[in-house]
Scaffold this active site. Sequence first.
Site, PDB file in Angstrom:
ATOM      1  N   TYR A 229      -3.666  -2.132  10.357  1.00 42.74           N
ATOM      2  CA  TYR A 229      -3.576  -2.173   8.823  1.00 42.74           C
ATOM      3  C   TYR A 229      -2.331  -1.875   7.938  1.00 42.74           C
ATOM      4  CZ  TYR A 229      -4.707  -1.518   3.924  1.00 42.74           C
ATOM      5  OH  TYR A 229      -4.618  -1.447   2.488  1.00 42.74           O
TER       6      TYR A 229
ATOM      7  N   SER B 131       0.778  -1.197   0.104  1.00 42.68           N
ATOM      8  CA  SER B 131       0.001   0.111   0.026  1.00 42.68           C
ATOM      9  C   SER B 131       0.897   1.293  -0.097  1.00 42.68           C
ATOM     10  CB  SER B 131      -0.870  -0.003   1.223  1.00 42.68           C
ATOM     11  OG  SER B 131      -1.339   1.277   1.477  1.00 42.68           O
TER      12      SER B 131
HETATM   13  P1  NDP Z   1     -11.169  -5.732  -2.695  1.00 40.23           P
HETATM   14  O1  NDP Z   1     -11.881  -5.829  -1.352  1.00 40.23           O
HETATM   15  O2  NDP Z   1     -12.062  -5.460  -3.752  1.00 40.23           O
HETATM   16  O3  NDP Z   1     -10.484  -7.106  -2.837  1.00 40.23           O
HETATM   17  C1  NDP Z   1      -9.826  -7.860  -2.012  1.00 40.23           C
HETATM   18  C2  NDP Z   1      -9.384  -9.170  -2.501  1.00 40.23           C
HETATM   19  O4  NDP Z   1      -8.975  -9.966  -1.394  1.00 40.23           O
HETATM   20  C3  NDP Z   1     -10.946  -9.829  -2.825  1.00 40.23           C
HETATM   21  O5  NDP Z   1     -11.057 -10.547  -3.884  1.00 40.23           O
HETATM   22  C4  NDP Z   1     -11.161 -10.834  -1.709  1.00 40.23           C
HETATM   23  O6  NDP Z   1     -11.856 -11.945  -1.978  1.00 40.23           O
HETATM   24  C5  NDP Z   1      -9.852 -11.345  -1.209  1.00 40.23           C
HETATM   25  N1  NDP Z   1      -9.641 -11.915   0.088  1.00 40.23           N
HETATM   26  C6  NDP Z   1      -9.825 -11.208   1.459  1.00 40.23           C
HETATM   27  N2  NDP Z   1      -9.667 -12.115   2.282  1.00 40.23           N
HETATM   28  C7  NDP Z   1      -9.124 -13.214   1.762  1.00 40.23           C
HETATM   29  C8  NDP Z   1      -8.822 -14.438   2.204  1.00 40.23           C
HETATM   30  N3  NDP Z   1      -8.791 -14.750   3.504  1.00 40.23           N
HETATM   31  N4  NDP Z   1      -8.426 -15.380   1.491  1.00 40.23           N
HETATM   32  C9  NDP Z   1      -8.332 -15.209   0.111  1.00 40.23           C
HETATM   33  N5  NDP Z   1      -8.774 -13.788  -0.594  1.00 40.23           N
HETATM   34  C10 NDP Z   1      -9.147 -13.183   0.429  1.00 40.23           C
HETATM   35  O7  NDP Z   1      -9.854  -4.554  -2.219  1.00 40.23           O
HETATM   36  P2  NDP Z   1      -8.771  -4.346  -3.174  1.00 40.23           P
HETATM   37  O8  NDP Z   1      -8.545  -4.973  -4.784  1.00 40.23           O
HETATM   38  O9  NDP Z   1      -8.427  -2.783  -3.175  1.00 40.23           O
HETATM   39  O10 NDP Z   1      -7.465  -4.756  -2.490  1.00 40.23           O
HETATM   40  C11 NDP Z   1      -6.486  -5.826  -2.981  1.00 40.23           C
HETATM   41  C12 NDP Z   1      -5.150  -5.345  -2.249  1.00 40.23           C
HETATM   42  O11 NDP Z   1      -4.856  -4.115  -2.280  1.00 40.23           O
HETATM   43  C13 NDP Z   1      -5.328  -5.327  -0.721  1.00 40.23           C
HETATM   44  O12 NDP Z   1      -4.000  -6.409  -0.237  1.00 40.23           O
HETATM   45  C14 NDP Z   1      -5.143  -4.339  -0.207  1.00 40.23           C
HETATM   46  O13 NDP Z   1      -4.838  -4.126   1.130  1.00 40.23           O
HETATM   47  C15 NDP Z   1      -4.516  -3.455  -1.322  1.00 40.23           C
HETATM   48  N6  NDP Z   1      -4.672  -1.957  -1.271  1.00 40.23           N
HETATM   49  C16 NDP Z   1      -5.719  -1.479  -1.735  1.00 40.23           C
HETATM   50  C17 NDP Z   1      -6.009  -0.095  -1.817  1.00 40.23           C
HETATM   51  C18 NDP Z   1      -7.421   0.470  -1.940  1.00 40.23           C
HETATM   52  O14 NDP Z   1      -7.451   1.915  -1.892  1.00 40.23           O
HETATM   53  N7  NDP Z   1      -8.356  -0.050  -2.600  1.00 40.23           N
HETATM   54  C19 NDP Z   1      -5.008   0.730  -1.163  1.00 40.23           C
HETATM   55  C20 NDP Z   1      -3.750   0.147  -1.000  1.00 40.23           C
HETATM   56  C21 NDP Z   1      -3.634  -1.268  -1.055  1.00 40.23           C
HETATM   57  P3  NDP Z   1     -12.906 -13.079  -1.220  1.00 40.23           P
HETATM   58  O15 NDP Z   1     -13.640 -12.048  -0.185  1.00 40.23           O
HETATM   59  O16 NDP Z   1     -13.748 -13.549  -2.152  1.00 40.23           O
HETATM   60  O17 NDP Z   1     -11.921 -14.242  -0.508  1.00 40.23           O
END
Ligand code: NDP
Length: 249
Positions: free
Chosen positions: A156, A142
């Site tokens: 976080y 991030s």
């Molecule tokens: P989303 O919530 O859209 O996506 C998160 C994904 O992680 C989902 O596909 C979810 O799928 C999956 N996930 C969560 N928990 C689990 C688990 N236990 N096992 C497997 N999969 C899991 O958010 P983003 O696309 O934004 O997030 C993607 C990454 O980007 C994250 O690491 C986030 O911290 C990082 N990020 C995002 C930012 C933002 O502003 N959006 C900024 C900085 C970093 P499911 O629930 O189906 O398992």
Amino acid sequence: MNNIEGKVVIITGASSGIGEATAKKLGSLGAKIVLAARRKERLEVLKKQIEQNGGTAVYKVTDVADKKQVAELVEYAISKFGRIDVLVNNAGIMPASFLVKNCTDEWDRIIDINIKGILYNIGAVLPHMREQNSGHIINISSNAAYTEISPYSTVYCMTKHAVKNISSGLRQEEAIAGSKIRVTDIGPGMVDTELVSTIIEPEMKAVADQLFSDKSKMITPEQIADAVIYSIEQPEHTMVTSVVIQPNL
Ligand code: NDP
């Protein structure tokens, strides 16, 4: 040849947001995608969309906090495609609460997914990549990992600092080993995804909803997918070590 075509790419957290956008783009560029997340229905639909667009994708329902499931995911990828070229270590959640609220269950969950999940995936793919003498691990941290800890989401931010540091340690380990494995850390900020929905604590949810309300100021998941693509498509002797992308507020 774009240095992407034919590569086998595991994407965790592929069911929405950055993971989903990355899967679609890499699929359209000829990569063989292994989709992983917990929501099966989403993965099923995404697999079909990639295939309808002429790409190749399989999926495995995986909870990255479960090391057995992660090991099974990697074995599944090997059984389907015989190798793993890229791991996009993307799955993550963003619950937020002040430390004084003592949300211990939340702390456990976020550490299990955001830190241990990243480690389990690295540990599971590395032996294969070492054997191949090639590979690329892309950790999604991030922009919060590249700045001072935010007092609104200490835990976080701490997990994201950990991810960045894991990337750094891994990069150095692989350099010492001479494995040719590339390690990239990508630090997005304020991307328009479902991430905010993982904030439960009411006080913090209100802050986040306000912060993430103006979508015109946010980055799209596709822009982060482009950073992933840029990192992969570089010639193998070139390593993009980190990319930080944030809104120009
Ligand atoms: P989303 O919530 O859209 O996506 C998160 C994904 O992680 C989902 O596909 C979810 O799928 C999956 N996930 C969560 N928990 C689990 C688990 N236990 N096992 C497997 N999969 C899991 O958010 P983003 O696309 O934004 O997030 C993607 C990454 O980007 C994250 O690491 C986030 O911290 C990082 N990020 C995002 C930012 C933002 O502003 N959006 C900024 C900085 C970093 P499911 O629930 O189906 O398992």
